[in-house]
Each structure stands twice: as structure tokens, then as C-alpha cells.
Design a protein around this motif. Structure first.
Motif, PDB file in Angstrom:
ATOM      1  N   ARG A  26      -5.534   1.840   2.077  1.00  0.00           N
ATOM      2  CA  ARG A  26      -6.435   1.111   2.962  1.00  0.00           C
ATOM      3  C   ARG A  26      -7.742   0.798   2.235  1.00  0.00           C
ATOM      4  O   ARG A  26      -8.325  -0.262   2.384  1.00  0.00           O
ATOM      5  CB  ARG A  26      -6.767   1.934   4.217  1.00  0.00           C
ATOM      6  CG  ARG A  26      -5.648   2.108   5.192  1.00  0.00           C
ATOM      7  CD  ARG A  26      -5.065   0.809   5.704  1.00  0.00           C
ATOM      8  NE  ARG A  26      -6.064  -0.107   6.249  1.00  0.00           N
ATOM      9  CZ  ARG A  26      -6.113  -1.391   5.946  1.00  0.00           C
ATOM     10  NH1 ARG A  26      -5.259  -1.914   5.093  1.00  0.00           N
ATOM     11  NH2 ARG A  26      -7.028  -2.157   6.482  1.00  0.00           N
ATOM     12  N   SER A  65      -1.951  -0.821  16.061  1.00  0.00           N
ATOM     13  CA  SER A  65      -1.834   0.426  15.304  1.00  0.00           C
ATOM     14  C   SER A  65      -1.063   1.517  16.049  1.00  0.00           C
ATOM     15  O   SER A  65      -0.265   2.232  15.465  1.00  0.00           O
ATOM     16  CB  SER A  65      -3.198   0.940  14.875  1.00  0.00           C
ATOM     17  OG  SER A  65      -3.888   1.401  15.995  1.00  0.00           O
ATOM     18  N   GLN A  81      -3.922   2.729   9.878  1.00  0.00           N
ATOM     19  CA  GLN A  81      -5.131   2.033  10.327  1.00  0.00           C
ATOM     20  C   GLN A  81      -4.880   0.528  10.181  1.00  0.00           C
ATOM     21  O   GLN A  81      -4.357   0.078   9.160  1.00  0.00           O
ATOM     22  CB  GLN A  81      -6.313   2.444   9.451  1.00  0.00           C
ATOM     23  CG  GLN A  81      -7.625   1.904   9.966  1.00  0.00           C
ATOM     24  CD  GLN A  81      -8.797   2.406   9.122  1.00  0.00           C
ATOM     25  OE1 GLN A  81      -8.813   2.190   7.915  1.00  0.00           O
ATOM     26  NE2 GLN A  81      -9.756   3.040   9.754  1.00  0.00           N
ATOM     27  N   CYS A  98      -6.666  -3.444  10.650  1.00  0.00           N
ATOM     28  CA  CYS A  98      -7.951  -4.111  10.811  1.00  0.00           C
ATOM     29  C   CYS A  98      -7.745  -5.611  11.050  1.00  0.00           C
ATOM     30  O   CYS A  98      -6.867  -6.218  10.422  1.00  0.00           O
ATOM     31  CB  CYS A  98      -8.784  -3.999   9.546  1.00  0.00           C
ATOM     32  SG  CYS A  98      -9.207  -2.333   9.158  1.00  0.00           S
ATOM     33  N   SER A 124      -7.438   3.118  14.345  1.00  0.00           N
ATOM     34  CA  SER A 124      -6.822   4.206  13.569  1.00  0.00           C
ATOM     35  C   SER A 124      -5.969   5.020  14.520  1.00  0.00           C
ATOM     36  O   SER A 124      -6.481   5.527  15.524  1.00  0.00           O
ATOM     37  CB  SER A 124      -7.893   5.122  12.998  1.00  0.00           C
ATOM     38  OG  SER A 124      -8.774   4.364  12.211  1.00  0.00           O
ATOM     39  N   THR A 168      -5.397   7.084  19.372  1.00  0.00           N
ATOM     40  CA  THR A 168      -5.965   5.948  18.630  1.00  0.00           C
ATOM     41  C   THR A 168      -7.478   5.924  18.812  1.00  0.00           C
ATOM     42  O   THR A 168      -7.972   6.150  19.929  1.00  0.00           O
ATOM     43  CB  THR A 168      -5.368   4.625  19.169  1.00  0.00           C
ATOM     44  OG1 THR A 168      -3.958   4.687  18.961  1.00  0.00           O
ATOM     45  CG2 THR A 168      -5.921   3.405  18.463  1.00  0.00           C
ATOM     46  N   LEU A 226      -9.788   7.146  10.726  1.00  0.00           N
ATOM     47  CA  LEU A 226      -8.373   7.540  10.638  1.00  0.00           C
ATOM     48  C   LEU A 226      -8.287   9.063  10.430  1.00  0.00           C
ATOM     49  O   LEU A 226      -7.486   9.737  11.068  1.00  0.00           O
ATOM     50  CB  LEU A 226      -7.683   6.797   9.480  1.00  0.00           C
ATOM     51  CG  LEU A 226      -6.192   7.092   9.318  1.00  0.00           C
ATOM     52  CD1 LEU A 226      -5.411   6.766  10.574  1.00  0.00           C
ATOM     53  CD2 LEU A 226      -5.602   6.304   8.145  1.00  0.00           C
TER      54      LEU A 226
END
Ligand SMILES: Nc1ncnc2c1ncn2[C@@H]1O[C@H](COP(=O)(O)OP(=O)(O)OP(=O)(O)O)[C@@H](O)[C@H]1O
Length: 688
Positions: free
Chosen positions: A12, A159, A171, A173, A188, A204, A218
């Protein structure tokens, strides 16, 4: 999970660096464009370089589910009863997660985070925000509340869906989400697994993409999930302990350090005949009387096992079996676990643990000779009386067998405890019989041990070779018989005992008394009822019956066909004097079964001491005369057996009719009749 996380975070970080670097908006645009191309079928592998394949695959599936990234449709919502049912089904997850979600809420209260807890199917169980404005902002775009179901089929790539599918933390985005409504978010998620590795749900942490994109959220999700999982595990173990505690078939009390009963299991409530309310909170002394052992375990922290203390409670007898301390991490005693049994139950355990079971009954005693039948009849009668029994008999005649049969007839539920006074070193007989208290002997079991007398409580004590009971112990033992109570060596209190004594001897006790080796008073205590077991040589045809039974059992055990006894072998068995009695016969048959060939036991297959004895001319004649008929090749008919036995008895007694009749267990007139009937007069050259 930490391992997985580190690789994910690393990946990530690389991607985020690229996404959020100088070319951030350019890259965001590029991903959006690539997604469009993939979804419209213009896939070019080289476009995938900054995309994770699992995300691309999820986009494609979302597309096939008919979802439009630009037209978000809210996920289905469970109605109130449906939602309540899910929450109650997921009770352990919610219960374990709530404290941690609340901690997160407090920690993130000044931020724009949103925390989402779902079950394994994506049903939102908890939607928590630190700042209420966040939820208002979110709900302008889509509906998110407890009861909303988000799955890949309904909302596309996101996610918490991905973490459940991949069963690993993830995770996502901005444009990595399928739907455009999520483009300004970073989420996350970590899956929550139960103790058995089954998926239980997910947690989450949602943050605005623009400002909170770092991998720490995360890590936060993962560490919260680890805590939730631990909590679930503890709850499950607690439940397991509770169920086991209640189900266990032994009464257990947990007593705190002030002597107050903190818990009592079902068996304890049943044994003490009281409800949970009545017993919990009571002082242990009020329930069991003063028990020094419990006090001492609470004070010293030293456990006591096999305590064997009898407590009279109302009209029942309880046995305090063990007291074990519960200690904290500094080894300070907080409480103790007390186990109790009702006396009959402890007896069952004694039988199981010590193997104190008598397997023989009168039905197992083989033999129909008059002398043996007389002994068995007498033993059956005596079994019904409760007095001590003295059995006389040579070694190996079956004294223990008789004792077991009497026990099983009179006290079948109690233990049968046997001790052979000649087999134990003199110095140990005392502790074997009477037991000892903890700390009496160095090196011995420091908790103490009950003696055989105590173990025989409610059952039978079989004292074999009583003639070898050391003279100095005889008065102590006599006192136990008279007073029915015993004191362990080093002990200070008497323990009541109720047992029947069966003593056995192959010695003449009266002779021992004359030599001052046995106490007369003890003899008269023991000899209330006496049984004589005849030696094997006086049991006539029983020898052959026993031999055949042993051959059958030995062969069965060895999984071979049982060989037959040849007539000549029978002859040898009958003429031998059997000093070792039934035990010797059993061993001889073991030898013979293994030596025999072609399914027949011949004289040469018998042990040397039996087959090697010289045979007189008379005997040879007898043997030759009684050749078996074809039909009974290796098995004698009753008539043939009888003839052999009569000839044998007459030979052994020098043709003395009275003695021979006695040996055969028949009257003189019957013997005369049979001698005539079988025309034996010539054969034995009788002088009668
Ligand atoms: N009448 C019988 N029927 C079947 N088996 C018997 C009989 N008598 C004795 N036995 C067997 O013979 C063996 C010896 O018996 P047991 O141990 O009872 O004799 P014992 O007189 O107590 O011996 P010891 O004097 O050595 O203590 C055992 O294997 C037993 O099962």
C-alpha cells in the motif's frame, strides 16, 4: 495476521506514494480511466501495473453483477425484527467488539473517522462516528446504518467486502472502490475470525481519502480485531469451563480465601441437596463442618490429593477427595477447589483406579467331585452370613477364587482388596494394611496413603497366607476386626471401616499357635466360619474337566484350534499327584498346548515331571485295555473316563475300597457295583 499486514502495508505504501505523490491527481485520473477501459472490455495487461489484480477481479465481478460505478444503489436494509435476530445470533461478536469499538470511538472522536462492524454476510451491526457531521455527510451520498447489507453483488468493490472475500486485512483508497460515491474515502478493513478459524465478521475504519490515507488506520483495524478475537476466545473458554464445571460427575465447590463458597456445580448441589442460592455465599464450615485440610490449603497454597476424609453430613457419608489452590500470577492463593464424592461413588473410583475387582463367581469354579461340591456349597452358605471366613487349602487350590466368589455373592458393589502376607516384605505389611498419614515417612508419598483395610471399606478384605502376618501386627489387626475402625500410621484419628474379612492359609494355624507364631485370640476371631478346599489329587475326574477347560481357553487366547487330550495323556494326568494343584495343571496345559502336534496332546507333550513318572506293569495293562473307540478318538466317553478313574483310584490306594471310594466321591457300595459292572476285577488283580 501481523505478517500479512506488513506485506500489505508495504504494498500500500508503494501505491500510495505513487498515488499521492506529485502526480496524485494524474494517477487518480489514470486509475479511473483504466477502470473504465477494463469495464468496457478494452483490457490491456500493461495497464495493470499500479492496480492490484484482486481489486481488478472484484471490479469485473461487480460489473457482471450489473452494477454501474456512477449510479450507486443503496444496499438492502433488514427490517427491525430481522436485524434484531441477526444481532442476537451474533451476540458473542457484538459483545466482544463493543468495548473495543467504544475505545476507538473515544480515541478518534476529534477526527472524521467512521467505524463499521459487520457480520460474516456484510450486515452492518454497528456504525459508529466520533463526529456526527461525518454521518450526515455520508448519508447525503448513500444510506449507511445498522441493518444495511453491503456485499459485492449490491455495492461492488469495497474494503470490508474484499477483506471478507480474501480473509485478510486490506486498505482501499479512492478510485480503487468500484463505486464513485466512495472515491473520497480510504477504508481499512480486517476480517474477524472465530476460535475455529471461521469468518465471524469484519471491522472497518473509514476515513476521508484526502487527509487520512496513511496505513496506520489499517494497523489500528487489525489490532482492534486481534483484541476482539481474543475477547471472543476468552468468552468461549469461559463458556466451555462453565459447561464442563456443571456437567462434571463429581461434586466441586470453589471456596474463596475467606472460606466462603463462591461456586458449586450441579453435582455438588445435588450431593448437598441445596440450590445454588442456598449454598453460594455460605461459609464452608457451615456446610461441611470444620475441615482443617481446606483451611490449610488456603493458608499454605499446598494442594492435597487423595485426601479420603470422610464427612458425615445429615445421614449421608461424603468423602473429601482433594483440595487444590487457585493462585494469581504472584502465586498468592485466592481460592481453592474442593472435590467431594458420596461414599459409594468413591468406592467405584477406588475399584476403577486400583483394579480392585473380583471377577470370579461360583459359576467359574469348575469341578463336580464330591469334595469340591461340598466346599462350594459351604462357601455359598457362608456368603450369606456376615462373619469372617477362614479358607484352608494347599497352594493353587483356588482359595482366592473362592474368596472372590463369596465377595461377589455377598458384597458385589464393594471393592475386593487382596493382600498376600507372604509376598510383601514384613517391614511393609503394616503400611500396606493400615496406610499412613502425609509426612510420616521420608521418601514416601508426602500426601499420605490409605491402607488396604480402608480401601476395602464396604467390600471384602482378602488376606492370603494369614499365617505370615507378623506376630507384632496381629494384636493391632485383631483390634481393627473387633472395633471396625483403623488409624493410619502417623495418624491421630480413627477412620470407621466396614469390611468382611476372608483369610486364607495353606499352613496349619493351630500348629503355628503351639509354636507361638500365631495368636490364639486372632485365630478364634478368624476361624468363625471355615472352608477346606480339597487338593487337586483328591478331586478325581475334575482334573480332566479342568484340563480341558484350560486347553480351550489357552487355545482361544492364542487363536489356535484346541488340541484334544489323548487317552494316554489323560491317564498320566490322573496318576500325577499335583503338588502345585490347579495352578500347576493350568501351566501344564499351557505347555502341552504349545508342544502338541496334529491336534492331539500325547504324554510326551506334557511336562517331564508328569509324563516322566515310571509306569508299573499294572498301569500299562490298564492303559492298553482302554483303547478309545473310533467315534471318540481323542475324547473319552464318560464310561471310559470313569473306568480309568476307578482303576487309578484303586491303584493309588493299593486297592483300598474305602479310600478309593472316598477319593472318587462315591459310596463303597457304588464303587463295588461299578467294579462289577465294568468287569474290572481281573484287570486290577484285586485282593478284595
Ligand atoms: N475350581 C477351579 N476352577 C477353575 N479354575 C480354578 C479352580 N481352582 C483354581 N483355579 C485357577 O487356578 C489358579 C490358582 O487359583 P487361586 O489363585 O485362587 O489359588 P490359591 O489357592 O489362592 O493360590 P495361592 O495359595 O498360591 O494363593 C487360578 O488361575 C484359578 O483361576
Amino acid at each position: 495476521m501481523e505478517k500479512m499486514l506488513s506485506s500489505i502495508v508495504k504494498k500500500r505504501e508503494e501505491i500510495l506514494e505513487e498515488i499521492l505523490g506529485n502526480k496524485e491527481s494524474l494517477l487518480t485520473e489514470r486509475i479511473k480511466r483504466q477502470k473504465q477501459q477494463i469495464l468496457s472490455g478494452r483490457i490491456d495487461k500493461s495497464l495493470f501495473e499500479s492496480l492490484r489484480p484482486e481489486i481488478v477481479e472484484s471490479w469485473i465481478r461487480s460489473h457482471y453483477y450489473g452494477l454501474d460505478p456512477f449510479k450507486f444503489r443503496d444496499g438492502p436494509v433488514l427490517d427491525k425484527p430481522e436485524f434484531e435476530e441477526v444481532v442476537s445470533k451474533e451476540g458473542s461478536l457484538v459483545k466482544a467488539a463493543d468495548p473495543y469499538i467504544n475505545k476507538l470511538r473515544t480515541a478518534l472522536s476529534d477526527t472524521d473517522y467512521l467505524i463499521l462492524l459487520t457480520d460474516e454476510h456484510g450486515v452492518s451491526l454497528r456504525v459508529i462516528v466520533g463526529n456526527p457531521k461525518v454521518l450526515a455527510h455520508v448519508n447525503k451520498k448513500f444510506y449507511l446504518a445498522p441493518g444495511v447489507v453491503w456485499a459485492e453483488q449490491t455495492v461492488g468493490t469495497c474494503s470490508h467486502v474484499m477483506c471478507r472475500l480474501l480473509r485478510s486485512p486490506i486498505q482501499l483508497c479512492g478510485p480503487e472502490f468500484y463505486s464513485e460515491v466512495f472515491y473520497d474515502a480510504a477504508c481499512s478493513s480486517a476480517p474477524i475470525l472465530d476460535v475455529y478459524g471461521n469468518l465471524a465478521g469484519s471491522l472497518t475504519i473509514v476515513s476521508p481519502f484526502s487527509c487520512h490515507h496513511n496505513p496506520h488506520s489499517l494497523a489500528l483495524a487489525v489490532s482492534s480485531v486481534l483484541n476482539i478475537q481474543n475477547e471472543m476466545q476468552i468468552a468461549l473458554h469461559r463458556q466451555l469451563i462453565n459447561v464442563t464445571f456443571e456437567a462434571i460427575d463429581q461434586a466441586i465447590l470453589i471456596v474463596n480465601k475467606n472460606g466462603v463458597i463462591a461456586r458449586a456445580n450441579m453435582k455438588a448441589r445435588e450431593t448437598l441437596d441445596c440450590s445454588d442460592k442456598e449454598i453460594v455465599g455460605m461459609n464452608i464450615e457451615a456446610v461441611l463442618g470444620r475441615q482443617n485440610m481446606i483451611t490449610s490449603v488456603l493458608e499454605t497454597g499446598e494442594p492435597v490429593f487423595d485426601a479420603d476424609i470422610e464427612i458425615l453430613k445429615s445421614d449421608q457419608r461424603l468423602q473429601l477427595r482433594s483440595v487444590q489452590p487457585i493462585k494469581d500470577h504472584c502465586r498468592k492463593t485466592l481460592a481453592c477447589v474442593v472435590t467431594l464424592d458420596k461414599v459409594e461413588q468413591s468406592r467405584k473410583i477406588v475399584k476403577q483406579v486400583n483394579g480392585l475387582e473380583a471377577n470370579c463367581t461360583f459359576d467359574n469354579i469348575i469341578g463336580t467331585s464330591a469334595k469340591l461340591v461340598k466346599s462350594v456349597d459351604m462357601a455359598r452358605k457362608f456368603a450369606r452370613l456376615d462373619a469372617n471366613i477362614l479358607i484352608h487349602g494347599e497352594s493353587g487350590t483356588g482359595k482366592e477364587m473362592f474368596a472372590q466368589a463369596i465377595h461377589n455373592e455377598s458384597r458385589p458393589d464393594g471393592p475386593f482388596v487382596a493382600i498376600n502376607c507372604s509376598a510383601i516384605p514384613k517391614a511393609l505389611i503394616e503400611s500396606e494394611l493400615f496406610g499412613y498419614e502425609g509426612g510420616t515417612f521420608t521418601g514416601a508419598d508426602r500426601r499420605g496413603r490409605p491402607g488396604k483395610i480402608e480401601l476395602a471399606n464396604e467390600g471384602t478384605l482378602f488376606l492370603d497366607e494369614i499365617g505370615d502376618l507378623p506376630l507384632e501386627l496381629q494384636p493391632v489387626f485383631l483390634r481393627v476386626l473387633e472395633e471396625k475402625k483403623v488409624m493410619r500410621i502417623g495418624g491421630r484419628r480413627y477412620i470407621p471401616v466396614n469390611f468382611r474379612l476372608i483369610a486364607a492359609t495353606n499352613k496349619n494355624l493351630l500348629e503355628l499357635i503351639d509354636k507361638n507364631l500365631f495368636r490364639r485370640d486372632l485365630y478364634y476371631r478368624l476361624a468363625t466360619l471355615q472352608i477346606n478346599i480339597p487338593p487337586l489329587r483328591e478331586r478325581g475326574s475334575d482334573i480332566i474337566k479342568l484340563a480341558k477347560t484350560f486347553i480351550a481357553t489357552i487355545s482361544k487366547r492364542q487363536r489356535i484350534a484346541a488340541p484334544a487330550l489323548s487317552n494316554a495323556a489323560i491317564f498320566y494326568l490322573l496318576r500325577y499327584s499335583w503338588p502345585g494343584n490347579v495352578r500347576q495343571l493350568e501351566n501344564a496345559m499351557l505347555y502341552a498346548v504349545n508342544m502338541s502336534r496334529e491336534g492331539i496332546i500325547k504324554p510326551e507333550d506334557l511336562p517331564q515331571e508328569i509324563s516322566g513318572m515310571p509306569v508299573s506293569d499294572d498301569e500299562v495293562d490298564t492303559m492298553l485295555r482302554f483303547k478309545p473307540t473310533k467315534s471318540v478318538q481323542n475324547n473319552l466317553t464318560i464310561k471310559e473316563m470313569e473306568i480309568i478313574m476307578i482303576v487309578q483310584a484303586l491303584l493309588q490306594t493299593g486297592n483300598n475300597i474305602s479310600e478309593a471310594a472316598n477319593m472318587l466321591g462315591m459310596s463303597r457300595s457304588t464303587l463295588y457295583r461299578k467294579i462289577k459292572e465294568y468287569a474290572l476285577l481281573d484287570e486290577i488283580k484285586t485282593k478284595i
